[in-house]
Design an enzyme around this catalytic site. Structure first.
Site, PDB file in Angstrom:
ATOM      1  N   GLY A  39      -9.567   6.869   3.986  1.00 31.69           N
ATOM      2  CA  GLY A  39      -9.229   8.274   3.686  1.00 31.69           C
ATOM      3  C   GLY A  39     -10.424   9.241   3.585  1.00 31.69           C
ATOM      4  O   GLY A  39     -10.444  10.439   3.984  1.00 31.69           O
ATOM      5  N   SER A  65       0.818  -1.123  -0.081  1.00 30.54           N
ATOM      6  CA  SER A  65      -0.029   0.022  -0.003  1.00 30.54           C
ATOM      7  C   SER A  65       0.944   1.235  -0.022  1.00 30.54           C
ATOM      8  O   SER A  65       0.254   2.264   0.321  1.00 30.54           O
ATOM      9  CB  SER A  65      -1.070  -0.011   1.278  1.00 30.54           C
ATOM     10  OG  SER A  65      -2.122  -0.800   0.835  1.00 30.54           O
ATOM     11  N   VAL A 113      -8.217  10.243  -4.901  1.00 30.18           N
ATOM     12  CA  VAL A 113      -7.330  10.719  -3.920  1.00 30.18           C
ATOM     13  C   VAL A 113      -7.723  10.495  -2.413  1.00 30.18           C
ATOM     14  O   VAL A 113      -8.924  10.892  -2.215  1.00 30.18           O
ATOM     15  CB  VAL A 113      -6.718  12.411  -4.126  1.00 30.18           C
ATOM     16  CG1 VAL A 113      -6.004  12.772  -3.256  1.00 30.18           C
ATOM     17  CG2 VAL A 113      -6.034  12.262  -5.617  1.00 30.18           C
ATOM     18  N   GLY A 114      -6.984  10.079  -1.672  1.00 30.04           N
ATOM     19  CA  GLY A 114      -7.511   9.920  -0.273  1.00 30.04           C
ATOM     20  C   GLY A 114      -6.927  11.009   0.620  1.00 30.04           C
ATOM     21  O   GLY A 114      -6.480  12.117   0.181  1.00 30.04           O
ATOM     22  N   ASP A 115      -6.895  10.852   1.986  1.00 33.28           N
ATOM     23  CA  ASP A 115      -6.642  11.733   2.861  1.00 33.28           C
ATOM     24  C   ASP A 115      -4.877  11.963   2.869  1.00 33.28           C
ATOM     25  O   ASP A 115      -4.329  13.012   3.392  1.00 33.28           O
ATOM     26  CB  ASP A 115      -6.733  11.332   4.324  1.00 33.28           C
ATOM     27  CG  ASP A 115      -6.213  10.144   4.648  1.00 33.28           C
ATOM     28  OD1 ASP A 115      -6.388   9.209   3.882  1.00 33.28           O
ATOM     29  OD2 ASP A 115      -5.768  10.014   5.852  1.00 33.28           O
ATOM     30  N   THR A 145      -4.192   6.991   9.431  1.00 32.68           N
ATOM     31  CA  THR A 145      -4.321   5.851   8.226  1.00 32.68           C
ATOM     32  C   THR A 145      -5.591   5.106   8.291  1.00 32.68           C
ATOM     33  O   THR A 145      -6.526   5.527   9.045  1.00 32.68           O
ATOM     34  CB  THR A 145      -3.451   4.775   8.870  1.00 32.68           C
ATOM     35  OG1 THR A 145      -3.077   3.752   7.884  1.00 32.68           O
ATOM     36  CG2 THR A 145      -3.608   4.433  10.004  1.00 32.68           C
ATOM     37  N   GLY A 146      -6.069   4.525   7.232  1.00 31.75           N
ATOM     38  CA  GLY A 146      -7.305   3.958   7.241  1.00 31.75           C
ATOM     39  C   GLY A 146      -8.208   4.452   5.766  1.00 31.75           C
ATOM     40  O   GLY A 146      -7.377   5.185   4.959  1.00 31.75           O
ATOM     41  N   THR A 158      -0.622   2.387   4.901  1.00 31.79           N
ATOM     42  CA  THR A 158      -0.061   3.571   4.640  1.00 31.79           C
ATOM     43  C   THR A 158       0.990   4.000   5.838  1.00 31.79           C
ATOM     44  O   THR A 158       0.826   3.632   6.855  1.00 31.79           O
ATOM     45  CB  THR A 158      -1.171   4.692   4.749  1.00 31.79           C
ATOM     46  OG1 THR A 158      -1.973   4.690   3.735  1.00 31.79           O
ATOM     47  CG2 THR A 158      -0.707   6.262   4.973  1.00 31.79           C
TER      48      THR A 158
HETATM   49  C1  SD4 Z   1      -6.295   6.258   1.729  1.00 29.04           C
HETATM   50  N1  SD4 Z   1      -5.591   6.552   4.112  1.00 29.04           N
HETATM   51  O1  SD4 Z   1      -5.561   6.441   0.638  1.00 29.04           O
HETATM   52  C2  SD4 Z   1      -5.312   6.114   2.852  1.00 29.04           C
HETATM   53  C3  SD4 Z   1      -5.097   4.615   2.907  1.00 29.04           C
HETATM   54  C4  SD4 Z   1      -4.545   4.160   4.251  1.00 29.04           C
HETATM   55  O2  SD4 Z   1      -3.519   2.708   5.770  1.00 29.04           O
HETATM   56  O3  SD4 Z   1      -4.277   4.978   5.086  1.00 29.04           O
HETATM   57  N2  SD4 Z   1      -3.970   2.998   4.593  1.00 29.04           N
HETATM   58  O4  SD4 Z   1      -7.236   6.538   1.936  1.00 29.04           O
END
Ligand code: SD4
Length: 329
Positions: free
Chosen positions: A240, A84, A215-217, A237-238, A186
């Site tokens: 986004g 990831s 696009v994530g966070d 993380t997680g 992440t």
């Molecule tokens: C996202 N937050 O692109 C990221 C993914 C992530 O652990 O954090 N994975 O949403």
């Protein structure tokens, strides 16, 4: 007689001076010598241990927190087994590995790239955006052009393993990120150097099999990462989308500004997300978000929605892995 233009000029200068002195006097109150918990570096998930090692090499020699977080997350970006982040990252549903990253230093300098393809170290491109351009964020082709113009090499980041998994996924094409598996890699890293200055970095390939262009966070300053040198720093993380909804990392820092410990601040931010998931009548079991925070005293905190989030901390006591507390027990 003072004309309007001069008045504006003088008052603007005066307010800038007041602001600067307020900033300075507040910063002056913190005696870096009294901060006992430094240097320190923390990062998300178990591969943070390896990344911390590289970050610590910089910190132990009195290097800058900014250099340490860049050096740290580059280890994860170059690791093909981490699916990831960077090289080896799982692709989007079109089979393209698109990367998001951002970086922030003790002076509120910020740089970010999103949906960047073919570049092994998006964090270093983000740093270059911060240091060499009048902007804070470059995306897609523009980010790639900028990277290539600055000597970065174009590389294939899709490993055989990630390609094979993507092809398997295509047979059903179900978009259901598996919490703690497809979205759990992440790296967010926060460091305080021997001078007591903070910096942070965050880098990811985002959610597996996302729509192209999603696009994530992680590259969004305030969402995936935030640093305030007078207060502390946070990263996320997680999923986004949930982090962006509450501008999570900025929220954690603001909660610390109000006097909350890093732990309490992370807990409150997670509770906010849980509340909004419930409000939107979604099923909590489908969501994982974790926050990690560090304050200027060197205290740390971590909290997630689901079990399974962990983080690595390297300070004078060594480099260790900790399980975060979670909302769902
Ligand atoms: C996202 N937050 O692109 C990221 C993914 C992530 O652990 O954090 N994975 O949403």
């Amino acid at each position: 007689m003072t004309n309007r233009k001069n008045f504006i000029k003088t008052t603007t200068l005066a307010s800038a001076a007041i602001l600067l002195s307020a900033f300075k006097s507040k910063a002056d109150k913190i005696d870096p010598k009294k901060i006992t918990g430094k240097p320190i570096v923390i990062s998300t998930w178990d591969f943070g241990l390896q990344a911390n090692e590289a970050a610590w090499q910089v910190l132990k020699d009195n290097g800058r927190a900014l250099d340490s977080v860049e050096a740290g997350v580059k280890i994860t970006e170059a690791d093909p087994t981490n699916q990831s982040v960077g090289y080896g990252g799982r692709p989007d549903r079109d089979g393209r590995v698109t990367l998001d990253a951002c970086i922030m230093d003790e002076f509120f300098n910020i740089g970010s790239v999103a949906c960047l393809e073919h570049i092994m170290h998006p964090i270093s491109v983000a740093r270059l955006v911060m240091e060499k351009t009048p902007h804070v964020m470059l995306v897609g082709d523009g980010a790639l052009q900028f990277a290539l113009n600055n000597g970065f090499m174009k590389e294939n980041l899709l490993t055989d393993e990630s390609q094979r998994e993507w092809k398997d996924w295509l047979t059903e094409s179900q978009y259901n990120p598996v919490i703690n598996i497809e979205n759990h890699d992440t790296i967010g890293m926060l460091a305080m150097d021997a001078s007591g200055n903070l910096s942070g970095a965050c880098t990811t390939s985002g959610l597996a099999y996302k729509m192209h262009g999603r696009v994530g966070d992680s590259p969004i300053i305030g969402a995936g990462l935030y640093v305030d040198n007078e207060i502390g720093a946070a990263t996320a993380t997680g999923i986004g989308e949930e982090v962006i909804r509450i501008v999570g990392s900025h929220l954690v820092v603001e909660l610390m500004r109000q006097g909350k410990s890093p732990q309490k601040a992370c807990e409150e931010a997670v509770l906010r997300i849980v509340k909004l998931i419930n409000l939107r009548k979604k099923d909590l079991k489908d969501y994982q978000v974790g926050f990690l925070a560090l304050n200027i005293k060197g205290e740390t905190g971590a909290y997630s929605i689901q079990k399974g989030f962990n983080y690595a901390k390297y300070n004078a006591d060594g480099n260790k892995l900790f399980d975060a507390e979670s909302f769902v027990k």
